[in-house]
Design a protein around this motif. Structure first.
Motif, PDB file in Angstrom:
ATOM      1  N   THR A  97       0.852  -1.183   0.000  1.00 39.35           N
ATOM      2  CA  THR A  97       0.000   0.000   0.000  1.00 39.35           C
ATOM      3  C   THR A  97       0.889   1.234   0.000  1.00 39.35           C
ATOM      4  OG1 THR A  97      -1.831  -1.079   1.162  1.00 39.35           O
ATOM      5  CG2 THR A  97      -1.732   1.321   1.262  1.00 39.35           C
ATOM      6  N   VAL A  98       0.640   2.121  -0.951  1.00 39.10           N
ATOM      7  CA  VAL A  98       1.394   3.369  -1.066  1.00 39.10           C
ATOM      8  C   VAL A  98       0.509   4.509  -0.583  1.00 39.10           C
ATOM      9  CG1 VAL A  98       2.623   4.930  -2.633  1.00 39.10           C
ATOM     10  CG2 VAL A  98       2.678   2.452  -3.036  1.00 39.10           C
ATOM     11  N   TYR A  99       1.047   5.301   0.361  1.00 39.18           N
ATOM     12  CA  TYR A  99       0.310   6.427   0.922  1.00 39.18           C
ATOM     13  C   TYR A  99       0.991   7.736   0.504  1.00 39.18           C
ATOM     14  CZ  TYR A  99      -1.615   2.871   4.094  1.00 39.18           C
ATOM     15  OH  TYR A  99      -2.222   1.761   4.628  1.00 39.18           O
ATOM     16  N   PRO A 100       0.654   8.262  -0.667  1.00 42.17           N
ATOM     17  CA  PRO A 100       1.258   9.543  -1.052  1.00 42.17           C
ATOM     18  C   PRO A 100       0.565  10.716  -0.379  1.00 42.17           C
ATOM     19  CG  PRO A 100      -0.069   8.667  -2.852  1.00 42.17           C
ATOM     20  CD  PRO A 100      -0.202   7.715  -1.703  1.00 42.17           C
ATOM     21  N   GLY A 101       1.313  11.792  -0.202  1.00 43.10           N
ATOM     22  CA  GLY A 101       0.700  13.048   0.192  1.00 43.10           C
ATOM     23  C   GLY A 101      -0.021  13.652  -1.001  1.00 43.10           C
ATOM     24  N   ARG A 102      -0.349  14.900  -0.921  1.00 44.94           N
ATOM     25  CA  ARG A 102      -1.131  15.541  -1.974  1.00 44.94           C
ATOM     26  C   ARG A 102      -0.290  15.708  -3.230  1.00 44.94           C
ATOM     27  NH1 ARG A 102      -4.921  19.980   1.130  1.00 44.94           N
ATOM     28  NH2 ARG A 102      -5.757  20.168  -0.984  1.00 44.94           N
TER      29      ARG A 102
END
Length: 222
Positions: free
Chosen positions: A164-169
């Motif tokens: 799972t990749v959690y990028p910021g904006r």
């Protein structure tokens, strides 16, 4: 070359991920037919894979010809900005159809092909899937659900490598809509470039076989 199917590849982050994986993978670009999707496929020598993620029967029929698949990247997503009290049930349904039920349907349909390849599944989540921000009620809830599905898939399918990749904006059209909702001025330099996140995703996909990246958090500096 190994194969990779990418959803949401017609523009934004999905198109950037296609660019990043093109040198190392045979690409299948999944999505509703559009000129944008065709243009990305033509530029990269990829194959378009017409698919409506909100139609589970169509998803299953579309991918049943795939015997093996090395990489599945879930990047398609929608957001309807709004606080809980501003939201309506129709928006919640539409958000969950694309952001969680679509990935579930596609993953289930592709499980035999992924198992055969001992493949990788990458879920593009969001910072909202770890810590909700005001004004993203249905979106954050769908991303928390996506996080739970990814972790369940990893627990139940030990032959697969699930990330799972959690990028910021990120500087995308979705981001512009959110900033407009917030009433701010859009300044692209404040956000991650799609190419930056795509390079990180490519790094995950190309991790050697003796390792598995479970989670990846990406934020702008500062």
């Amino acid at each position: 070359m190994p194969s990779a199917l990418i959803t949401g590849a017609s523009r934004g982050l999905g198109a950037a991920i296609a660019d990043a994986l093109a040198p190392t993978h045979t690409l299948l670009l999944a999505g509703r037919p559009s000129d944008d999707l065709d243009a990305v496929a033509q530029r990269l020598g990829a194959t378009t894979w017409p698919m409506d993620l909100t139609d589970a029967e169509s998803v299953e029929a579309t991918v049943e010809v795939l015997d093996e698949l090395d990489v599945l990247v879930h990047c398609a997503g929608v957001a309807y900005p709004g606080r809980v009290g501003e939201s309506c049930l129709e928006e919640w349904r539409a958000t969950f159809e694309v952001n969680i039920l679509g990935p579930v349907a596609l993953t289930l349909a592709l499980l035999p092909a992924l198992r055969a390849a001992r493949g990788r599944v990458v879920f593009i989540n969001s910072g909202a899937g770890r810590s909700p921000s005001p004004g993203l009620a249905s979106y954050a809830a769908s991303k928390f659900a996506l996080r739970g599905f990814a972790e369940s898939l990893r627990a139940d399918e030990p032959s697969l490598r699930v990330t799972t990749v959690y990028p910021g904006r990120i500087d995308t059209d979705m981001q512009r809509d959110l900033v407009a909702y917030e009433g701010g001025d859009y300044r692209p330099e404040r956000f991650l470039k799609p190419e930056t996140v795509a390079a990180a995703v490519a790094g995950v996909v190309n991790t050697p076989a003796d390792a598995s990246v479970h989670e990846l958090v990406i934020r702008p500096p500062g």
